[in-house]
Write an enzyme that holds these catalytic residues in place. Structure first.
Site, mmCIF file in Angstrom:
data_model
loop_
_atom_site.group_PDB
_atom_site.id
_atom_site.type_symbol
_atom_site.label_atom_id
_atom_site.label_comp_id
_atom_site.label_asym_id
_atom_site.label_seq_id
_atom_site.Cartn_x
_atom_site.Cartn_y
_atom_site.Cartn_z
ATOM 1 N N GLU A 126 -4.822 9.838 9.404
ATOM 2 C CA GLU A 126 -3.407 9.729 9.764
ATOM 3 C C GLU A 126 -3.038 10.658 10.924
ATOM 4 O O GLU A 126 -2.050 10.442 11.600
ATOM 5 C CB GLU A 126 -2.522 9.955 8.538
ATOM 6 C CG GLU A 126 -2.768 8.845 7.533
ATOM 7 C CD GLU A 126 -1.621 8.577 6.578
ATOM 8 O OE1 GLU A 126 -0.657 9.339 6.564
ATOM 9 O OE2 GLU A 126 -1.725 7.584 5.832
ATOM 10 N N TYR B 70 -0.845 8.206 -2.214
ATOM 11 C CA TYR B 70 -0.884 8.125 -3.675
ATOM 12 C C TYR B 70 -2.082 8.883 -4.257
ATOM 13 O O TYR B 70 -2.082 9.214 -5.444
ATOM 14 C CB TYR B 70 -1.009 6.662 -4.124
ATOM 15 C CG TYR B 70 0.228 5.794 -3.975
ATOM 16 C CD1 TYR B 70 1.470 6.319 -3.614
ATOM 17 C CD2 TYR B 70 0.147 4.424 -4.222
ATOM 18 C CE1 TYR B 70 2.582 5.498 -3.493
ATOM 19 C CE2 TYR B 70 1.261 3.602 -4.111
ATOM 20 C CZ TYR B 70 2.473 4.135 -3.738
ATOM 21 O OH TYR B 70 3.561 3.315 -3.637
ATOM 22 N N GLY B 71 -3.109 9.074 -3.434
ATOM 23 C CA GLY B 71 -4.372 9.663 -3.920
ATOM 24 C C GLY B 71 -4.214 10.868 -4.834
ATOM 25 O O GLY B 71 -4.813 10.933 -5.902
ATOM 26 N N ASP C 77 0.866 -1.186 0.000
ATOM 27 C CA ASP C 77 0.000 0.000 0.000
ATOM 28 C C ASP C 77 0.903 1.237 0.000
ATOM 29 O O ASP C 77 2.118 1.128 0.171
ATOM 30 C CB ASP C 77 -0.882 -0.019 1.262
ATOM 31 C CG ASP C 77 -1.722 1.241 1.414
ATOM 32 O OD1 ASP C 77 -2.331 1.671 0.423
ATOM 33 O OD2 ASP C 77 -1.764 1.806 2.527
ATOM 34 N N SER C 78 0.287 2.385 -0.148
ATOM 35 C CA SER C 78 1.042 3.638 -0.141
ATOM 36 C C SER C 78 1.521 4.001 1.265
ATOM 37 O O SER C 78 2.250 4.974 1.434
ATOM 38 C CB SER C 78 0.130 4.755 -0.646
ATOM 39 O OG SER C 78 -1.023 4.804 0.174
ATOM 40 N N CYS D 67 -4.405 -1.291 -1.871
ATOM 41 C CA CYS D 67 -4.569 0.158 -1.999
ATOM 42 C C CYS D 67 -5.497 0.389 -3.184
ATOM 43 O O CYS D 67 -5.257 -0.130 -4.281
ATOM 44 C CB CYS D 67 -3.209 0.782 -2.265
ATOM 45 S SG CYS D 67 -3.253 2.537 -2.674
ATOM 46 N N ASN D 68 -6.554 1.131 -2.947
ATOM 47 C CA ASN D 68 -7.511 1.372 -4.038
ATOM 48 C C ASN D 68 -6.892 2.193 -5.159
ATOM 49 O O ASN D 68 -7.105 1.918 -6.334
ATOM 50 C CB ASN D 68 -8.736 2.107 -3.495
ATOM 51 C CG ASN D 68 -9.594 1.217 -2.628
ATOM 52 O OD1 ASN D 68 -10.569 0.655 -3.092
ATOM 53 N ND2 ASN D 68 -9.225 1.047 -1.370
ATOM 54 N N THR D 69 -6.107 3.207 -4.776
ATOM 55 C CA THR D 69 -5.523 4.077 -5.797
ATOM 56 C C THR D 69 -4.547 3.280 -6.671
ATOM 57 O O THR D 69 -4.577 3.385 -7.906
ATOM 58 C CB THR D 69 -4.801 5.271 -5.127
ATOM 59 O OG1 THR D 69 -5.662 5.817 -4.129
ATOM 60 C CG2 THR D 69 -4.446 6.337 -6.133
ATOM 61 N N CYS E 91 -11.409 3.162 -0.152
ATOM 62 C CA CYS E 91 -10.078 3.612 0.279
ATOM 63 C C CYS E 91 -9.753 2.851 1.555
ATOM 64 O O CYS E 91 -10.623 2.676 2.419
ATOM 65 C CB CYS E 91 -10.098 5.117 0.542
ATOM 66 S SG CYS E 91 -8.571 5.735 1.286
ATOM 67 N N THR E 92 -8.508 2.423 1.652
ATOM 68 C CA THR E 92 -8.104 1.587 2.796
ATOM 69 C C THR E 92 -8.250 2.287 4.143
ATOM 70 O O THR E 92 -8.336 1.627 5.167
ATOM 71 C CB THR E 92 -6.630 1.195 2.628
ATOM 72 O OG1 THR E 92 -5.881 2.393 2.371
ATOM 73 C CG2 THR E 92 -6.451 0.220 1.494
ATOM 74 N N HIS E 93 -8.243 3.620 4.147
ATOM 75 C CA HIS E 93 -8.324 4.342 5.424
ATOM 76 C C HIS E 93 -9.754 4.437 5.959
ATOM 77 O O HIS E 93 -9.963 4.694 7.125
ATOM 78 C CB HIS E 93 -7.802 5.778 5.255
ATOM 79 C CG HIS E 93 -6.314 5.868 5.165
ATOM 80 N ND1 HIS E 93 -5.584 5.169 4.230
ATOM 81 C CD2 HIS E 93 -5.414 6.578 5.891
ATOM 82 C CE1 HIS E 93 -4.305 5.462 4.380
ATOM 83 N NE2 HIS E 93 -4.169 6.312 5.374
HETATM 84 N N1 DGL Z 1 -4.296 3.529 0.351
HETATM 85 C C1 DGL Z 1 -4.929 4.565 -0.388
HETATM 86 C C2 DGL Z 1 -6.185 4.023 -1.062
HETATM 87 O O1 DGL Z 1 -6.746 3.032 -0.666
HETATM 88 C C3 DGL Z 1 -5.269 5.746 0.478
HETATM 89 C C4 DGL Z 1 -4.078 6.585 0.828
HETATM 90 C C5 DGL Z 1 -3.448 7.222 -0.376
HETATM 91 O O2 DGL Z 1 -3.953 8.221 -0.908
HETATM 92 O O3 DGL Z 1 -2.428 6.693 -0.789
HETATM 93 O O4 DGL Z 1 -6.631 4.605 -2.022
#
Ligand code: DGL
Length: 278
Positions: free
Chosen positions: A154, A44-45, A12-13, A75-77, A186-188
């Site tokens: 975060e 990464y978003g 993930d990012s 990570c979705n992005t 999004c993972t968060h």
């Molecule tokens: N992990 C990213 C996602 O699921 C969220 C954090 C990011 O922007 O990298 O999209």
């Protein structure tokens, strides 16, 4: 090493993908997991898709150095920007979070109105909408980027009036539009579940792709006969490209107190499996 004994690579990012790792560990406690959080370059978003694709490719190559049997793009992005390229390039299975989340939403919706929230990168890729409509052209999709959520999580600010007002601004229009299902793309966002539930109300089902992708990974490993022996105790190794102490602290919040050691890595200096596992 036989395939079944090899680790699963997850990346993930930053720390968000630990929500996926948590679900993977719950379903497959005997697996060895190597998790890499690219916190030096995350989030990464807001980044350009080509850039995210390059980072994801670099990380997948790095994880392959540990002889992983599967890669989970937690990570979705990164899934939105890089999954097809990774699947095409690498021979081992590479699974992402988007299709499992989309399928779960389609199973849950009754009125065919699905909301999707995610980072700017994920939402502007349009990938959730494509995957949903490809499987059911009759569903309607309302996508909303929530760029401020990641930062609040975060900063450990999951409650309070400031985040509440921001969340209301993002979510109320989708509630008024009439969704009955909301994909937390999004993972968060699973960490904001209480707040989101309060705003969207009990009539809206939340879908977190973490559980769904863990189920897909398990099914796939079973199908291939690559599951680790149930006799074995699994282990999580957490690698981070940035500040390992910050990752450890945030890791506790996303995963739990089991995160007591984070190893800093430089992607240009590959390590051996023995160097990162006790
Ligand atoms: N992990 C990213 C996602 O699921 C969220 C954090 C990011 O922007 O990298 O999209």
């Amino acid at each position: 090493m036989v395939m079944s004994e090899k680790p699963i690579g997850v990346f993930d990012s930053g720390v968000g993908g630990l929500t996926v790792v948590k679900a993977v560990v719950e379903r497959m406690p005997s697996e060895q997991i190597i998790y890499l959080g690219d916190d030096a370059r995350g989030p990464y978003g807001p980044r350009k898709p080509e850039e995210v694709r390059r980072f994801a490719d670099e990380i997948a190559g790095y994880l392959l150095g540990f002889d992983v049997k599967m890669i989970v793009v937690a990570c979705n992005t990164a899934t939105a920007c890089a999954l097809p390229a990774l699947q095409e390039k690498y021979e081992i299975p590479v699974v992402g979070v988007i299709v499992p989340g989309a399928k779960a939403a389609l199973r849950k919706t009754a009125n065919g109105r699905i909301g999707v929230i995610g980072t700017e990168g994920t939402i502007s890729s349009g990938v959730y909408e494509r995957e949903l409509k490809f499987r059911n052209p009759n569903v309607q999709v309302y996508s909303q980027a929530c760029p401020e959520f990641v930062e609040f999580v975060e900063q450990k600010e999951m409650h309070g009036s400031q985040i509440y007002e921001i969340a209301k601004g993002y979510l109320e229009p989708i509630v008024n539009w009439g969704m009955d299902t909301l994909i937390l793309g999004c993972t968060h966002y699973p960490l904001l579940e209480d707040l989101i539930e309060e705003i969207v109300g009990p009539g809206v089902e939340l879908v977190s792709s973490a559980d769904e992708v863990a189920a897909v990974a398990k099914d796939l490993l079973e199908l291939l006969g690559w599951r680790a022996s149930s006799e074995r105790e699994g282990r999580l190794t957490f690698l981070a490209t940035g500040d390992s102490e910050r990752s450890r602290q945030l890791g506790n919040m996303f995963f739990g107190p089991e995160i007591c050691n984070v190893i800093h890595v430089d992607l240009e200096k590959p390590l051996h499996f023995e160097e990162v596992t006790p």
